[in-house]
Design an enzyme around this catalytic site. Structure first.
Site, PDB file in Angstrom:
ATOM      1  N   SER A   1      52.163  -7.023  48.604  1.00 57.43           N
ATOM      2  CA  SER A   1      50.917  -7.415  49.265  1.00 57.43           C
ATOM      3  C   SER A   1      49.755  -6.683  48.611  1.00 57.43           C
ATOM      4  O   SER A   1      49.924  -5.583  48.058  1.00 57.43           O
ATOM      5  CB  SER A   1      50.972  -7.072  50.755  1.00 57.43           C
ATOM      6  OG  SER A   1      49.699  -7.205  51.361  1.00 57.43           O
TER       7      SER A   1
ATOM      8  N   GLY B   1      59.571 -17.140  53.403  1.00 54.68           N
ATOM      9  CA  GLY B   1      60.951 -17.153  52.920  1.00 54.68           C
ATOM     10  C   GLY B   1      61.611 -18.504  53.106  1.00 54.68           C
ATOM     11  O   GLY B   1      62.351 -18.977  52.231  1.00 54.68           O
TER      12      GLY B   1
ATOM     13  N   TYR C   1      52.772   0.285  56.679  1.00 56.05           N
ATOM     14  CA  TYR C   1      52.918  -0.998  55.979  1.00 56.05           C
ATOM     15  C   TYR C   1      52.352  -0.908  54.567  1.00 56.05           C
ATOM     16  O   TYR C   1      52.992  -1.328  53.594  1.00 56.05           O
ATOM     17  CB  TYR C   1      52.211  -2.097  56.769  1.00 56.05           C
ATOM     18  CG  TYR C   1      52.275  -3.455  56.093  1.00 56.05           C
ATOM     19  CD1 TYR C   1      53.442  -4.209  56.128  1.00 56.05           C
ATOM     20  CD2 TYR C   1      51.158  -3.972  55.435  1.00 56.05           C
ATOM     21  CE1 TYR C   1      53.507  -5.452  55.506  1.00 56.05           C
ATOM     22  CE2 TYR C   1      51.213  -5.211  54.817  1.00 56.05           C
ATOM     23  CZ  TYR C   1      52.389  -5.953  54.851  1.00 56.05           C
ATOM     24  OH  TYR C   1      52.440  -7.176  54.228  1.00 56.05           O
TER      25      TYR C   1
ATOM     26  N   ALA D   1      65.055 -15.557  54.769  1.00 57.85           N
ATOM     27  CA  ALA D   1      64.830 -16.961  54.397  1.00 57.85           C
ATOM     28  C   ALA D   1      64.753 -17.905  55.583  1.00 57.85           C
ATOM     29  O   ALA D   1      64.458 -19.085  55.410  1.00 57.85           O
ATOM     30  CB  ALA D   1      65.956 -17.435  53.456  1.00 57.85           C
ATOM     31  N   ASN D   2      64.972 -17.412  56.792  1.00 57.42           N
ATOM     32  CA  ASN D   2      65.036 -18.307  57.943  1.00 57.42           C
ATOM     33  C   ASN D   2      63.671 -18.685  58.503  1.00 57.42           C
ATOM     34  O   ASN D   2      63.563 -19.605  59.313  1.00 57.42           O
ATOM     35  CB  ASN D   2      65.867 -17.670  59.062  1.00 57.42           C
ATOM     36  CG  ASN D   2      65.257 -16.380  59.574  1.00 57.42           C
ATOM     37  OD1 ASN D   2      65.192 -15.402  58.837  1.00 57.42           O
ATOM     38  ND2 ASN D   2      64.794 -16.366  60.819  1.00 57.42           N
TER      39      ASN D   2
END
Length: 412
Positions: free
Chosen positions: A254, A133, A286, A128-129
């Site tokens: 994604s 997020g 990924y 979240a930083n």
């Protein structure tokens, strides 16, 4: 007292002389002032509606001395007998997964939350930083939600919270350390959360890595796989006891999941987590991790259907300019080049916010969203055999890593 009529399209417009009202239990009925009659079905469509969710921000439900219910809008100092949630009333549908699309790719997260009061709700957001997020956390916090920043770097997370508090000093945010490259850290985070909080309303699995060179975590697993999938899988299972009825679990995946090469017949620990660089390609690692996200969300929705927990996966946007591309200069260059043509971070956070809060998605689970609209995920992501294989293999890998960690600590 002035009446309040919700916004509606022409199909839902009431004939002259009709009024829409809601009962205490959330059922919608219709009043015909000409005949002094009432009915439960819409006079044009013949369909029933129901009101659900909390009142919009600033509204209060009151009862008059004669027992009548009325609503006070403290922000605009207005009073009405009409339930303001009628603007978001949903029709009973033969196909409950068909939604009227209210938002699109240009919508921002704050636009989706306009008028919503999330006071009393608690959300965990991994990563979240920064990036998507951060905008997700900021949007929820602005509307009264208690937001837990589940981040590896506590200093950066604290700075992100300070940035939000510069805009809104009264928000409620807290940092709790979570390193997704460590299953031990995941377990510690879950234990600490349950010591301080008794319930969780939203679990937003947002953090992820992209385009990193080959590396193994402290648990011995390939980094893309563990950070993007395995640790989120473990975290969710550990938090099961505090998930409230109606909790929303949102898995940020994604469109890259469509290009994965996983299949039920060839799913092994070595395929999910290559042990050597010779068997590793960052893009496929990924893609596979993002397929794992969608498969996990679908299978979790099936397994936890009776618990009243809603689980949905989503694609936030194509090549959004965030810290996701920070690990290789070529990706940074490519992302910078397409930045004018992609979503802003606020727009990219909108589908996450939609899945986490939209009233029409209450009791909706196991779906995949893009641009705030349901869409079909890949065929592979809907394979029940792949789902079962991934679930069992993920559990086995967690138990193996925890066992190794326990043995190592006992030897010391």
């Amino acid at each position: 007292m002035a009446g309040l009529m919700p916004d509606s399209d022409s199909e839902d417009e009431l004939p002259p002389g009709w009024e829409e009202r809601a009962t205490v239990d959330g059922s919608v009925y219709y009043v015909n002032h000409a005949t002094k009659g009432t009915q439960w079905t819409h006079p044009r469509t013949g369909k029933k509606k129901i009101v659900s969710g909390e009142l919009p921000f600033g509204w209060e439900k009151c009862v008059s001395e004669d027992g009548k219910i009325f609503y006070v809008d403290h922000t605009n100092r207005r009073t009405t007998y009409t339930d303001p949630r009628l603007a978001f009333a949903t029709e009973e549908k033969e196909h409950p997964h068909d939604f009227r699309q209210r938002f699109d790719a240009s919508t921002t997260a704050l636009q989706i939350l306009h008028g919503r009061d999330l006071g009393g709700k608690t959300a965990i957001i991994t990563g979240a930083n920064t990036g998507i997020g951060f905008e997700t956390a900021r949007s929820l916090a602005f509307h009264g939600c208690t937001v837990i920043f589940a981040c590896r770097d506590v200093t950066k997370a604290s700075a992100a919270i300070d940035k939000i508090k510069c805009e809104r000093p009264n928000v409620t945010c807290e940092v709790m350390e979570l390193d997704l490259a460590s299953l031990h850290s995941v377990k510690t985070f879950a234990t600490n959360f349950k010591l301080h909080y008794k319930k969780l309303d939203m679990l937003i699995l947002n953090a992820g890595v992209f385009g990193i060179g080959f590396s193994l975590t402290e648990d011995g697993y390939e980094a893309h796989f563990q950070i993007n999938h395995l640790s989120h899988f473990y975290l969710t299972l550990l938090l099961e006891s505090v998930l409230v009825d109606g909790c929303r679990i949102v898995v940020v995946s994604s469109e890259s999941h469509r290009f994965a090469n996983l299949s039920a017949s060839k799913l092994t620990k070595e395929v999910l987590s290559p042990a050597t660089v010779q068997k590793y390609w960052d893009m496929m690692a990924y893609n596979n991790s993002k397929l794992c996200n969608v498969v996990f969300a679908t299978e979790l929705a099936r397994r936890w259907e009776a618990r009243g927990v809603c689980v949905n996966a989503l694609h936030p946007g194509n090549m959004v300019s965030s810290d996701l591309s920070r690990h290789w200069w070529l990706y940074r260059l490519l992302f910078a080049f397409v930045r004018p043509f992609t979503k802003s971070l606020q727009q990219a956070a909108s589908t996450t916010i939609y899945c986490a809060t939209a009233p029409e998605l209450a009791n909706v689970s196991g779906l995949y969203f893009n641009n705030c609209c349901r869409c079909e995920p890949s065929t592979a992501s809907q394979d029940p055999e792949l789902a079962r294989a991934l679930w069992d293999t993920s559990n086995e890998m967690i138990h193996a890593a925890i066992g190794r960690s326990t043995s190592s600590s006992e030897e010391q």
